[in-house]
Design a protein around this motif. Structure first.
Motif, PDB file in Angstrom:
ATOM      1  N   ILE A 117      50.736  39.807  43.492  1.00  0.00           N
ATOM      2  CA  ILE A 117      51.931  40.284  42.788  1.00  0.00           C
ATOM      3  C   ILE A 117      52.988  40.650  43.831  1.00  0.00           C
ATOM      4  O   ILE A 117      52.733  41.466  44.712  1.00  0.00           O
ATOM      5  CB  ILE A 117      51.616  41.504  41.911  1.00  0.00           C
ATOM      6  CG1 ILE A 117      50.553  41.159  40.863  1.00  0.00           C
ATOM      7  CG2 ILE A 117      52.888  42.013  41.233  1.00  0.00           C
ATOM      8  CD1 ILE A 117      50.136  42.333  40.018  1.00  0.00           C
ATOM      9  N   VAL A 118      54.172  40.030  43.696  1.00  0.00           N
ATOM     10  CA  VAL A 118      55.287  40.300  44.611  1.00  0.00           C
ATOM     11  C   VAL A 118      56.473  40.789  43.765  1.00  0.00           C
ATOM     12  O   VAL A 118      56.784  40.207  42.725  1.00  0.00           O
ATOM     13  CB  VAL A 118      55.701  39.043  45.392  1.00  0.00           C
ATOM     14  CG1 VAL A 118      56.745  39.399  46.448  1.00  0.00           C
ATOM     15  CG2 VAL A 118      54.491  38.377  46.050  1.00  0.00           C
ATOM     16  N   ARG A 119      57.139  41.847  44.215  1.00  0.00           N
ATOM     17  CA  ARG A 119      58.293  42.355  43.474  1.00  0.00           C
ATOM     18  C   ARG A 119      59.399  42.796  44.436  1.00  0.00           C
ATOM     19  O   ARG A 119      59.135  43.078  45.615  1.00  0.00           O
ATOM     20  CB  ARG A 119      57.889  43.509  42.577  1.00  0.00           C
ATOM     21  CG  ARG A 119      57.495  44.786  43.295  1.00  0.00           C
ATOM     22  CD  ARG A 119      57.176  45.882  42.304  1.00  0.00           C
ATOM     23  NE  ARG A 119      56.986  47.167  42.974  1.00  0.00           N
ATOM     24  CZ  ARG A 119      56.761  48.323  42.344  1.00  0.00           C
ATOM     25  NH1 ARG A 119      56.706  48.336  41.021  1.00  0.00           N
ATOM     26  NH2 ARG A 119      56.607  49.451  43.021  1.00  0.00           N
ATOM     27  N   THR A 120      60.648  42.880  43.904  1.00  0.00           N
ATOM     28  CA  THR A 120      61.784  43.264  44.749  1.00  0.00           C
ATOM     29  C   THR A 120      62.919  43.827  43.897  1.00  0.00           C
ATOM     30  O   THR A 120      63.059  43.490  42.714  1.00  0.00           O
ATOM     31  CB  THR A 120      62.312  42.046  45.538  1.00  0.00           C
ATOM     32  OG1 THR A 120      63.371  42.474  46.395  1.00  0.00           O
ATOM     33  CG2 THR A 120      62.839  40.971  44.603  1.00  0.00           C
ATOM     34  N   LYS A 121      63.733  44.690  44.543  1.00  0.00           N
ATOM     35  CA  LYS A 121      64.969  45.194  43.918  1.00  0.00           C
ATOM     36  C   LYS A 121      66.203  44.546  44.532  1.00  0.00           C
ATOM     37  O   LYS A 121      67.334  44.851  44.147  1.00  0.00           O
ATOM     38  CB  LYS A 121      65.066  46.713  44.090  1.00  0.00           C
ATOM     39  CG  LYS A 121      64.126  47.507  43.200  1.00  0.00           C
ATOM     40  CD  LYS A 121      64.408  48.998  43.328  1.00  0.00           C
ATOM     41  CE  LYS A 121      63.542  49.808  42.341  1.00  0.00           C
ATOM     42  NZ  LYS A 121      63.820  51.258  42.453  1.00  0.00           N
ATOM     43  N   GLU A 122      65.966  43.661  45.496  1.00  0.00           N
ATOM     44  CA  GLU A 122      67.089  43.029  46.181  1.00  0.00           C
ATOM     45  C   GLU A 122      68.005  42.269  45.216  1.00  0.00           C
ATOM     46  O   GLU A 122      69.210  42.211  45.398  1.00  0.00           O
ATOM     47  CB  GLU A 122      66.564  42.074  47.251  1.00  0.00           C
ATOM     48  CG  GLU A 122      65.974  42.759  48.457  1.00  0.00           C
ATOM     49  CD  GLU A 122      66.988  43.625  49.178  1.00  0.00           C
ATOM     50  OE1 GLU A 122      66.697  44.818  49.402  1.00  0.00           O
ATOM     51  OE2 GLU A 122      68.074  43.115  49.492  1.00  0.00           O
ATOM     52  N   TYR A 123      67.404  41.682  44.203  1.00  0.00           N
ATOM     53  CA  TYR A 123      68.188  40.910  43.221  1.00  0.00           C
ATOM     54  C   TYR A 123      69.270  41.772  42.581  1.00  0.00           C
ATOM     55  O   TYR A 123      70.433  41.376  42.473  1.00  0.00           O
ATOM     56  CB  TYR A 123      67.259  40.345  42.143  1.00  0.00           C
ATOM     57  CG  TYR A 123      67.985  39.780  40.934  1.00  0.00           C
ATOM     58  CD1 TYR A 123      68.199  40.558  39.793  1.00  0.00           C
ATOM     59  CD2 TYR A 123      68.467  38.480  40.941  1.00  0.00           C
ATOM     60  CE1 TYR A 123      68.864  40.050  38.694  1.00  0.00           C
ATOM     61  CE2 TYR A 123      69.146  37.964  39.839  1.00  0.00           C
ATOM     62  CZ  TYR A 123      69.333  38.754  38.724  1.00  0.00           C
ATOM     63  OH  TYR A 123      69.990  38.254  37.645  1.00  0.00           O
ATOM     64  N   PHE A 124      68.925  42.987  42.154  1.00  0.00           N
ATOM     65  CA  PHE A 124      69.866  43.859  41.458  1.00  0.00           C
ATOM     66  C   PHE A 124      70.927  44.410  42.412  1.00  0.00           C
ATOM     67  O   PHE A 124      72.075  44.618  42.016  1.00  0.00           O
ATOM     68  CB  PHE A 124      69.115  44.996  40.762  1.00  0.00           C
ATOM     69  CG  PHE A 124      68.156  44.513  39.720  1.00  0.00           C
ATOM     70  CD1 PHE A 124      68.618  44.083  38.488  1.00  0.00           C
ATOM     71  CD2 PHE A 124      66.795  44.448  39.982  1.00  0.00           C
ATOM     72  CE1 PHE A 124      67.734  43.624  37.523  1.00  0.00           C
ATOM     73  CE2 PHE A 124      65.904  43.992  39.022  1.00  0.00           C
ATOM     74  CZ  PHE A 124      66.376  43.569  37.796  1.00  0.00           C
ATOM     75  N   LYS A 125      70.525  44.636  43.684  1.00  0.00           N
ATOM     76  CA  LYS A 125      71.512  45.072  44.675  1.00  0.00           C
ATOM     77  C   LYS A 125      72.553  43.982  44.910  1.00  0.00           C
ATOM     78  O   LYS A 125      73.758  44.242  44.944  1.00  0.00           O
ATOM     79  CB  LYS A 125      70.817  45.417  45.999  1.00  0.00           C
ATOM     80  CG  LYS A 125      69.928  46.639  45.931  1.00  0.00           C
ATOM     81  CD  LYS A 125      69.279  46.883  47.274  1.00  0.00           C
ATOM     82  CE  LYS A 125      68.333  48.093  47.211  1.00  0.00           C
ATOM     83  NZ  LYS A 125      67.649  48.314  48.503  1.00  0.00           N
ATOM     84  N   GLN A 126      72.068  42.754  45.075  1.00  0.00           N
ATOM     85  CA  GLN A 126      72.991  41.638  45.298  1.00  0.00           C
ATOM     86  C   GLN A 126      73.837  41.341  44.051  1.00  0.00           C
ATOM     87  O   GLN A 126      74.999  40.955  44.166  1.00  0.00           O
ATOM     88  CB  GLN A 126      72.199  40.394  45.707  1.00  0.00           C
ATOM     89  CG  GLN A 126      71.503  40.544  47.063  1.00  0.00           C
ATOM     90  CD  GLN A 126      70.672  39.324  47.414  1.00  0.00           C
ATOM     91  OE1 GLN A 126      71.034  38.199  47.082  1.00  0.00           O
ATOM     92  NE2 GLN A 126      69.549  39.552  48.086  1.00  0.00           N
TER      93      GLN A 126
END
Length: 371
Positions: A117-126
């Protein structure tokens, strides 16, 4: 700029800005949507790449019997799910709790690991940065469009303004030139009539001509857009009509035209000079286009004003254009073609409905409805 020019100027600016704003909004929306989709795809491929990379390390560690060493991915978090804790995990790419998440079963139970399982918040920051940038560009762009719209409007209105100044200057000059002989003629005719030393026929003609000139003068004054606005008041239209009929009595007598008037006391809130000009133009028009020895019927009640002549009439195809400026319903009589246009303008200003019926060779009937 006068009121008419200001209305035209702001109408142009508003129309230009509304159309430009729609263009900017649509362009911004299309660009934002395209960039958002691109960011979504990039995030998915990045998560998928990390998951595949981790799965490769897991498989390689089992094949070679080495210790599993996992790298750090800045801005991304991951978790390995063993076969004994797999539970109800579902593979796929989705959004959860403010993260973009990818669940992969690529390890295929090597080292007893079933899911990565891989997750990130980078999408919402960008995405937030993208929104700010798009709004900033749209705001700056629209600001320059506003400046351009005012510059274009001024360029557009410049020849119109020059033409309006010429027209107003012409009307003022003509009005001034007409007013002088009108005053002299009226005073001379009045003195001669009082002294009773005159040729009655000649003085009657002078009086008629004077009143025709005065009618033209009043029409030109009305068309002077910079004229001072008078105050409206509750006017008895019957009194104004009686004065108007009396005013044109010499002309009707000269053409042997009979006036049949049925008038009631009707009070209407209007500038008195506007009411006088309204009735004067309609009556003078009826006299002008009536043949000698005919009758003009006038009726006034609380609901309407009707004037009907037995004149030359108007062609049906011309009825729609008789209220246009400089249009004349017939070439039989002279005139500038402004009388009925002024009538229409006054009716529009005071919410009066105007109807016209006519037959060639039989006459014309104008009806003004006050309600």
């Amino acid at each position: 700029m006068n009121e008419l020019e200001k209305k035209s100027f702001y109408a142009f600016v508003v129309l230009y800005l509304i159309s430009s704003l729609l263009f900017v909004l649509l362009s911004g929306y299309w660009y934002y949507s395209a960039q958002k989709n691109s960011l979504e795809s990039a995030t998915y491929y990045k998560l998928n790449h990390i998951a595949d990379k981790l799965s490769g390390l897991i498989i390689n560690a089992q094949m070679k019997g080495t210790t599993l060493q996992l790298p750090n991915e800045k801005g991304y978090e991951y978790r390995l799910i063993g076969t004994n804790e797999a539970g109800d995990f579902k593979t796929g790419y989705y959004e959860k709790n403010g993260y973009k998440v990818l669940v992969s079963d690529a390890p295929q139970e090597h080292l007893n690991i079933e899911y990565v399982i891989v997750r990130t918040k980078e999408y919402f920051k960008q995405l937030w940065e993208l929104q700010k940038n798009v709004l900033l560009v749209m705001s700056v762009g629209f600001f320059f469009i506003v400046l351009i719209s005012f510059m274009l409007a001024k360029l557009f209105m410049k020849p119109v303004h020059q033409r309006m100044e010429q027209i107003e200057s012409f009307i003022q000059d003509v009005s001034h030139e007409l007013n002088t002989p009108i005053t002299a003629l009226k005073m001379s005719a009045s003195r001669a009539i009082k002294k009773k030393v005159y040729d009655k026929k000649i003085l009657t003609n002078i009086s008629i001509s004077t009143k025709q000139l005065e009618s033209i003068y009043k029409s030109l004054t009305f068309l002077n857009f910079n004229q001072k606005q008078q105050e409206a008041e509750d006017v008895n239209l019957k009194n104004i009509l009686e004065q108007t009929i009396g005013y044109y009595s010499e002309l009707t007598n000269a053409k042997n035209i009979k006036i049949e008037a049925e008038l009631e006391d009707v009070y209407f809130y209007i500038i008195p000079s506007r009411a006088e000009l309204l009735f004067s133009n309609l009556l003078s028009n009826a006299i002008k286009y009536s043949m000698p020895q005919t009758t003009i019927k006038i009726k006034l009640d609380k609901d309407s004003f009707v004037i009907e002549d037995e004149g030359v009439g108007i062609e049906q195809k011309k009825l729609d254009e008789i209220f246009e400026m400089y249009k004349r319903e017939s070439d039989i009589a002279g005139g500038f073609g402004v009388g009925l246009s002024i009538v229409k303008q006054i009716c529009n200003a005071y919410g009066i409905t105007i109807n016209v019926e006519s037959q060639l060779g039989k006459g014309t009937r104008f009806t003004l409805l006050f309600k």
